[in-house]
Design a protein around this motif. Structure first.
Motif, PDB file in Angstrom:
ATOM      1  N   ALA A 149     -23.333  22.456   2.073  1.00 49.75           N
ATOM      2  CA  ALA A 149     -23.471  22.527   0.764  1.00 49.75           C
ATOM      3  C   ALA A 149     -22.749  23.689   0.088  1.00 49.75           C
ATOM      4  N   ALA A 150     -22.436  24.629   0.683  1.00 52.24           N
ATOM      5  CA  ALA A 150     -21.441  25.403   0.290  1.00 52.24           C
ATOM      6  C   ALA A 150     -20.214  25.023  -0.151  1.00 52.24           C
ATOM      7  N   ILE A 151     -19.659  24.284   0.930  1.00 49.18           N
ATOM      8  CA  ILE A 151     -18.513  23.809   0.996  1.00 49.18           C
ATOM      9  C   ILE A 151     -18.197  23.021  -0.173  1.00 49.18           C
ATOM     10  N   ASN A 152     -19.383  21.892  -0.448  1.00 45.55           N
ATOM     11  CA  ASN A 152     -19.479  21.033  -1.667  1.00 45.55           C
ATOM     12  C   ASN A 152     -19.439  21.672  -3.133  1.00 45.55           C
ATOM     13  N   ARG A 153     -20.023  22.810  -2.907  1.00 47.37           N
ATOM     14  CA  ARG A 153     -19.991  23.519  -4.187  1.00 47.37           C
ATOM     15  C   ARG A 153     -18.605  24.082  -4.535  1.00 47.37           C
ATOM     16  N   ALA A 154     -18.026  24.636  -3.565  1.00 49.21           N
ATOM     17  CA  ALA A 154     -16.457  25.324  -3.606  1.00 49.21           C
ATOM     18  C   ALA A 154     -15.765  24.122  -3.866  1.00 49.21           C
ATOM     19  N   ALA A 155     -15.644  23.048  -3.426  1.00 46.81           N
ATOM     20  CA  ALA A 155     -14.894  21.704  -3.652  1.00 46.81           C
ATOM     21  C   ALA A 155     -14.896  21.426  -4.991  1.00 46.81           C
ATOM     22  N   LYS A 156     -16.121  21.246  -5.568  1.00 44.86           N
ATOM     23  CA  LYS A 156     -16.256  20.845  -6.906  1.00 44.86           C
ATOM     24  C   LYS A 156     -15.700  21.796  -8.043  1.00 44.86           C
TER      25      LYS A 156
ATOM     26  N   VAL B 136       0.825  -1.330  -0.067  1.00 44.31           N
ATOM     27  CA  VAL B 136      -0.070  -0.035  -0.022  1.00 44.31           C
ATOM     28  C   VAL B 136       0.731   1.379   0.195  1.00 44.31           C
ATOM     29  N   GLU B 137       0.314   2.302  -0.439  1.00 43.71           N
ATOM     30  CA  GLU B 137       1.079   3.557  -0.547  1.00 43.71           C
ATOM     31  C   GLU B 137       0.038   4.600  -0.174  1.00 43.71           C
ATOM     32  N   LYS B 138       0.676   5.853   0.605  1.00 45.34           N
ATOM     33  CA  LYS B 138      -0.239   6.879   0.739  1.00 45.34           C
ATOM     34  C   LYS B 138      -0.504   7.827  -0.443  1.00 45.34           C
ATOM     35  N   LYS B 139      -1.752   8.139  -0.439  1.00 45.08           N
ATOM     36  CA  LYS B 139      -2.530   8.890  -1.525  1.00 45.08           C
ATOM     37  C   LYS B 139      -1.512  10.169  -1.458  1.00 45.08           C
ATOM     38  N   GLU B 140      -1.403  10.776  -2.800  1.00 43.37           N
ATOM     39  CA  GLU B 140      -0.603  11.992  -2.976  1.00 43.37           C
ATOM     40  C   GLU B 140      -1.504  13.029  -2.931  1.00 43.37           C
ATOM     41  N   GLY B 141      -1.015  14.172  -2.491  1.00 38.49           N
ATOM     42  CA  GLY B 141      -1.868  15.366  -2.720  1.00 38.49           C
ATOM     43  C   GLY B 141      -2.757  15.630  -1.451  1.00 38.49           C
ATOM     44  N   LEU B 142      -2.623  14.865  -0.417  1.00 36.78           N
ATOM     45  CA  LEU B 142      -3.577  14.946   0.662  1.00 36.78           C
ATOM     46  C   LEU B 142      -3.402  16.391   1.389  1.00 36.78           C
ATOM     47  N   GLU B 143      -2.136  16.595   1.590  1.00 35.81           N
ATOM     48  CA  GLU B 143      -1.692  17.743   2.466  1.00 35.81           C
ATOM     49  C   GLU B 143      -2.623  19.172   1.644  1.00 35.81           C
ATOM     50  N   LYS B 144      -2.521  19.016   0.381  1.00 31.28           N
ATOM     51  CA  LYS B 144      -3.115  20.155  -0.474  1.00 31.28           C
ATOM     52  C   LYS B 144      -4.641  20.061  -0.130  1.00 31.28           C
ATOM     53  N   ILE B 145      -5.292  19.055  -0.382  1.00 24.87           N
ATOM     54  CA  ILE B 145      -6.569  18.736  -0.124  1.00 24.87           C
ATOM     55  C   ILE B 145      -7.089  19.311   1.394  1.00 24.87           C
ATOM     56  N   TYR B 146      -6.456  18.719   2.436  1.00 23.74           N
ATOM     57  CA  TYR B 146      -6.782  19.173   3.910  1.00 23.74           C
ATOM     58  C   TYR B 146      -6.614  20.520   3.758  1.00 23.74           C
ATOM     59  N   ALA B 147      -5.456  21.267   3.566  1.00 21.55           N
ATOM     60  CA  ALA B 147      -5.351  22.672   3.890  1.00 21.55           C
ATOM     61  C   ALA B 147      -6.668  23.397   2.831  1.00 21.55           C
ATOM     62  N   THR B 148      -7.019  22.911   1.566  1.00 29.18           N
ATOM     63  CA  THR B 148      -8.070  23.799   1.232  1.00 29.18           C
ATOM     64  C   THR B 148      -9.443  23.573   1.612  1.00 29.18           C
ATOM     65  N   PHE B 149      -9.745  22.350   2.441  1.00 31.12           N
ATOM     66  CA  PHE B 149     -10.856  22.187   2.888  1.00 31.12           C
ATOM     67  C   PHE B 149     -10.985  23.053   4.368  1.00 31.12           C
ATOM     68  N   ASN B 150      -9.647  23.150   4.774  1.00 27.57           N
ATOM     69  CA  ASN B 150      -9.632  23.780   6.314  1.00 27.57           C
ATOM     70  C   ASN B 150     -10.370  25.420   5.752  1.00 27.57           C
ATOM     71  N   ARG B 151      -9.729  25.732   4.567  1.00 26.42           N
ATOM     72  CA  ARG B 151      -9.896  27.217   4.282  1.00 26.42           C
ATOM     73  C   ARG B 151     -11.329  27.303   4.000  1.00 26.42           C
ATOM     74  N   PHE B 152     -12.024  26.465   3.471  1.00 31.45           N
ATOM     75  CA  PHE B 152     -13.285  26.262   2.963  1.00 31.45           C
ATOM     76  C   PHE B 152     -14.163  26.232   4.163  1.00 31.45           C
ATOM     77  N   ARG B 153     -13.838  25.826   5.432  1.00 32.43           N
ATOM     78  CA  ARG B 153     -14.528  25.466   6.620  1.00 32.43           C
ATOM     79  C   ARG B 153     -14.489  26.947   7.177  1.00 32.43           C
ATOM     80  N   LYS B 154     -13.349  27.631   6.880  1.00 27.60           N
ATOM     81  CA  LYS B 154     -13.324  29.163   7.714  1.00 27.60           C
ATOM     82  C   LYS B 154     -14.014  30.019   7.114  1.00 27.60           C
ATOM     83  N   GLU B 155     -14.265  29.681   5.667  1.00 27.55           N
ATOM     84  CA  GLU B 155     -15.142  30.800   4.849  1.00 27.55           C
ATOM     85  C   GLU B 155     -16.650  30.446   5.106  1.00 27.55           C
ATOM     86  N   HIS B 156     -16.921  29.086   5.021  1.00 29.91           N
ATOM     87  CA  HIS B 156     -18.408  28.668   4.950  1.00 29.91           C
ATOM     88  C   HIS B 156     -18.804  28.276   6.307  1.00 29.91           C
TER      89      HIS B 156
END
Length: 667
Positions: free
Chosen positions: A288-295, A263-283
């Motif tokens: 639902a707004a976080i879902n739209r921003a993520a898409k 098994v291997e760790k998925k790549e890009g996770l740090e970037k995903i976690y950081a971006t969703f933390n930003r979405f959470r601060k904004e919304h």
């Protein structure tokens, strides 16, 4: 006492005869060699009789990979050599403390010399062999045929050299030369692997198919477990199909011993976690707004970006990032009941096969907010699968890697571009981790090149405190001037900057020097990391430590006879002899070595007295007794250090009385 050490690589043909003798003693016979002496041999007619249920007779057709020179290549793998490995302290880094080994010389010779010391001890072998682009091989083994001989033997030309078939470059010779070079090396490499060991090979399209069949021939049909297709280029400069990828092919020594849970760790996770933390601060909790921003955010990444592979993780709740996975039952109609929508209060649309849980379990999942509902009851609910619970995945067969990234890092390391298209040390690090390399495992790279695999081992250790892997790197001293003259296209690995750099450092212009220099630079970078052993012992393949005597006994003059009293070459040091002894006794070349003085004579204690060696030209009873009183497992002296038979007998007597369990030998 004084049985002499062999001072040559093991005779693997003899070892194979020993194994056959254990299984089938009746097939062992004796024949006369060229000098009329009796020697053991195998009666193959008797062996056929023993295996009569499954032997394939004579010229009968059978499924196998064959090519001209295969038997000679197998013979080359088994034939012993009168060579040794000589330590070079001044080219090493942290010689006394390091457990990493770098060997300069032909890897076929090196593999033979290492056989007894590392038999069954290597967890992973990585090789990046010549890709066979039509250029001459650096590894010009003695059994290999000349181009003209090969063309005649393979039927491409007649005895006068006139071509018999068209397009000779694509028929026989190139593939045969490559197979003859690789076959003996893979046969020897297999002996090093632990039972759960892994062979990893980088290769391009030229010999990809042959590599897989060759690996199956050496390791067995079940050994091939798959490959990674590595997209590392966007070039568009070839006829028919532009090749934009290479392969990383995997073989295992024993499937029963290796579970294959890679098994291997998925790549890009740090970037995903950081971006969703930003979405959470904004919304906030507006999921639902976080879902739209993520898409919208995921659409900004191309398919070859690792973030794109996780684009389905586009929802979030108080627990974290998730995606809604299928909630269908395992058996059609097993669990059928109504699930009410939390907002409309009406029964939700059911999956066609029914629910995955019984009703009581489903109510518990809903209560714990583990079920994702749509806007209303017209959509089928889904189970929440959280990213934090699925960070690891099976080793995947397709990989996008920017081929320029490793080149840029290496150029930055040296201060200029010295090596083109090096393998990516971070990719190799991740592969090593995925297949289970860790702890004190050994990684062997017998085509070290720019040193990427050796660097990857250090990165593996740096990334995880519990990992203290060691490496053995082997690289022939390929002349860079000649490489620049003959290599073309993708085969051209070295730039003229490499020659300028080595000249400035006062070092020979060879690939091996580039490998060593890279590891010296990496050592300086990691100097502050006390948990990572970034040093290396340099050893070089050389002629035997024994004097070559070619004169017939009747022709030896008295002065020559006097000079030949010792069988050891005059230019060989005690350290040279010590490493020869390590090889002969099957001790690891990374063993700790402590130099001591006893009765004004130099004594070496290896690996907590697993071996004590004294190579003084004369041995006193005091030295012998001092060594015997330490009860080493093994002791070794120069054969000519005993001036008289009485001295030799006295030494035997001392060990019999003081340390009877010590194995004592001479060289």
């Amino acid at each position: 006492m004084t049985e002499k050490l062999r001072m040559a690589s093991p005779d693997l043909a003899e070892a194979n005869i020993d194994k056959l003798a254990e299984l089938f003693p009746t097939v062992i016979t004796e024949v006369h060699d060229e000098d009329g002496n009796l020697q053991r041999a195998v009666d193959f007619d008797s062996l056929r009789q023993e295996l009569s249920g499954c032997i394939v007779e004579g010229p009968q057709e059978r499924y196998r990979l064959d090519w001209p020179g295969k038997r000679a290549a197998a013979f080359a793998a088994n034939a012993p050599i009168a060579k040794t490995l000589r330590p070079v302290r001044e080219e090493s880094v942290d010689f006394d403390a390091t457990e990493n080994i770098f060997i300069e010389g032909d890897n076929l010779d090196a593999l033979k010399l290492l056989q007894e010391s590392y038999l069954g001890k290597v967890k992973l072998i990585y090789i990046d062999p010549p890709y066979n682009t039509g250029n001459d091989f650096v590894y010009n083994d003695t059994f290999a045929n000349s181009s003209a001989d090969e063309l005649r033997r393979s039927g491409q030309t007649d005895n006068e050299g006139v071509p018999l078939v068209a397009n000779t470059d694509s028929n026989g010779r190139f593939h045969t030369s490559w197979l003859n070079m690789m076959y003996p090396r893979l046969r020897l490499a297999r002996n090093f692997l632990t039972d759960d060991g892994v062979l990893v090979v980088s290769i391009d399209e030229n010999e990809h198919a042959n590599l897989i069949e060759l690996g199956k021939t050496v390791f067995g049909d079940a050994s091939y477990v798959g490959e990674i297709v590595l997209k590392n280029s966007n070039k568009n400069d070839q006829s028919f199909i532009s090749i934009q990828h290479e392969y990383i092919v995997f073989f295992v020594k024993n499937k029963q011993a290796n579970s294959g849970e890679w098994v291997e760790k998925k790549e890009g996770l740090e970037k995903i976690y950081a971006t969703f933390n930003r979405f959470r601060k904004e919304h906030g909790d507006d999921w639902a707004a976080i879902n739209r921003a993520a898409k919208t955010w995921y659409k900004t990444f191309p398919p070859n970006d690792p973030v794109f592979a996780s684009k389905h993780y586009d929802n979030m709740d108080a627990r974290g990032i998730y995606f809604g996975s299928d909630i269908s039952g395992p058996n059609d109609g097993q669990y059928v009941y109504d699930v009410l929508h939390p907002i409309t209060g009406k029964p939700c649309k059911r999956p066609s096969r029914g629910w995955v849980f019984p009703e009581a379990s489903m109510k518990e999942q809903i209560l714990n907010n583990r079920v994702h509902f749509g806007l209303d009851h017209t959509t089928v609910p889904k189970i929440k699968t959280y990213l934090k619970d699925t960070e690891y995945q099976s080793l995947t067969s397709i990989r996008f890697v920017d081929g320029r990234a490793a080149s840029k890092r290496l150029a930055k390391l040296f201060g200029e571009k010295v090596f083109t298209n090096p393998k990516d040390e971070f990719l190799l690090r991740d592969i090593f981790r995925a297949v289970g390399v860790g702890g004190e495992d050994i990684v062997l790279d017998m085509f070290a090149g720019s040193g990427s695999a050796m660097h990857a081992v250090l990165e593996r250790n740096r990334s995880e405190a519990s990992s203290s892997c060691r490496y053995i790197g082997i690289q022939i001293a390929e002349d860079l001037h000649e490489s620049l003259k003959t290599a073309k296209g993708a085969a051209r690995k070295i730039t003229s900057n490499a020659i300028d750099l080595l000249t400035e450092l006062g070092r020979p212009a060879t690939v091996a020097e580039i490998t060593k220099q890279r590891m010296r630079i990496v050592n300086k970078q990691l100097d502050g990391d006390l948990l990572v052993d970034s040093g290396f012992r340099v050893l070089k393949v050389d002629t035997s430590n024994l004097v070559d005597v070619w004169t017939a006994p009747d022709n030896i003059a008295q002065d020559i006879l006097t000079e030949s009293i010792t069988s050891l070459k005059k230019d060989r040091t005690a350290k040279d002899l010590l490493f020869q002894v390590l090889l002969d006794w099957g001790l690891e070349l990374s063993s700790s070595i402590i130099r001591e003085t006893v009765d004004n004579r130099e004594v070496y204690a290896v690996d907590d007295d697993a071996l004590i060696a004294c190579f003084a030209e004369s041995v006193s009873p005091e030295v012998v007794r001092a060594i015997a009183e330490r009860s080493p497992l093994r002791a070794v002296f120069r054969d000519d250090a005993f001036e008289t038979d009485a001295t030799r007998i006295n030494t035997e007597q001392i060990f019999r009385e003081v340390s009877p369990s010590t194995e004592v030998r001479t060289i």
